[in-house]
Design an enzyme around this catalytic site. Structure first.
Site, PDB file in Angstrom:
ATOM      1  CE  LYS A 228      -4.066  -2.336   1.597  1.00  0.00           C
ATOM      2  NZ  LYS A 228      -4.428  -3.257   2.631  1.00  0.00           N
ATOM      3  NE  ARG A 229       7.047  -0.410   1.255  1.00  0.00           N
ATOM      4  CZ  ARG A 229       6.743  -1.667   1.543  1.00  0.00           C
ATOM      5  NH1 ARG A 229       5.681  -1.939   2.277  1.00  0.00           N
ATOM      6  NH2 ARG A 229       7.496  -2.654   1.108  1.00  0.00           N
TER       7      ARG A 229
END
Ligand code: GLU
Length: 302
Positions: A269-270
């Site tokens: 998700k980063r």
């Protein structure tokens, strides 16, 4: 040496009438291209089998899950062309579909495991216990538990110190091979106690771990095939032990190859640039997105 092997579920599942697959995102951030690719494959498998796709909102981790991520998740999934027939937004016979609303079902499984003597209280305060709510992906898989609180065979668990409530660990059968056929990766074999150790099933704050919640829900929702990333292969071995302990029929598994960034790191998700939100804002159409990542049977881009 004994082995545990997963059987063919589609014929053995008592409640399933046909193929039932699932999408199980956690609303801890924005979904990215890697999620979409796994989910497209899950959708393709369900459609190919004329089956049902279930959306389960894995929102157990109250500290990290956010309501705005849940609505973004639903919106992004729909935008990416995913359709589900059961889920938190549309209901269905196997609900509720938000894990945060399923606590009584988890408690029941926990009690069953306690009664079976297959789990023991653990008073260690370790990062991996805190982390147990989220799926341990390959890069952050939990370290082998050194067995500090593991009672000796035939002995009762150590008298609980009164400091705080324990977490509970599943005592893995040392040396046993856990084997299963994966629809994409072929035959898999993991050795309990060597490839993974005693793992947390219940956290000291009263919540089930990812491993337990996932097994309980996939079984209760009559899922016949689990499609997810290859970084969860070891978790599948853990989960097969839980299916056996809870006397539940395991589903079939397909672990697809992972999308990585230019450094070979699994998309997470980063990686904001590959989030579905960002791609959409850049004017990329879902059709182009899908066409750019046409999948072969194993989930690899063709
Ligand atoms: N919520 C988990 C994750 O996003 C699901 C893993 C699974 O498919 O079992 O990693």
């Amino acid at each position: 040496m004994t082995t545990i092997a997963s059987s063919n579920p589609s014929s053995s599942h008592p409640t399933a009438t046909g193929y039932r697959g699932r999408l199980a995102p956690s609303p801890t951030g924005f979904l990215h291209l890697g999620h979409a690719r796994t989910f497209w494959l899950a959708q393709e498998r369900a459609r190919g089998a004329g089956g049902i796709l279930v959306l389960r909102n894995e929102d157990l981790d109250r500290a990290r899950c956010r309501a705005d991520f849940v609505s973004a998740m639903l919106e992004d999934l729909r935008w990416a062309g995913l359709e589900w027939q059961e889920g938190p937004d549309c209901g269905g016979a196997y609900g509720p579909y938000n894990q945060s609303e399923r606590q009584p079902i988890y408690v029941q499984a926990f009690e069953q495991l306690k009664a079976s003597g297959l789990i023991y209280p653990c008073f260690c305060s370790r990062k991996d216990i805190l982390r147990a709510l989220s799926a341990p992906h390959a890069s952050d898989d939990e370290p082998l538990y050194p067995g500090t609180c593991r009672p000796r065979a035939g002995e009762p668990p150590a008298a609980p110190p009164s400091v705080r409530s324990p977490s509970w660990r599943f005592r893995v059968p040392e040396g046993e091979a856990v084997e299963f056929e994966d629809a994409a990766q072929g035959h898999q074999r993991f050795r309990a106690g060597r490839d993974f150790g005693d793992f947390v099933v219940w956290r000291h704050d009263g919540l089930p771990s990812y491993q337990l919640a996932c097994v309980v829900d996939d079984a209760a929702m009559a899922i016949t095939e689990v499609v997810r990333g290859a970084d969860l292969l070891v978790s599948t071995a853990r989960q097969l032990l839980l299916y056996r302990a809870l006397r539940l029929p395991p589903p079939a598994f397909l672990h697809c190859h992972l999308l990585t960034d230019e450094h070979g790191v699994r998309l997470a998700k980063r990686h904001e640039t590959l989030s579905l939100r960002t791609l959409r804002a850049r004017g990329v159409s879902p059709a182009r997105l899908q066409a750019g990542a046409v999948l072969d049977a194993a989930g690899r881009p063709r």
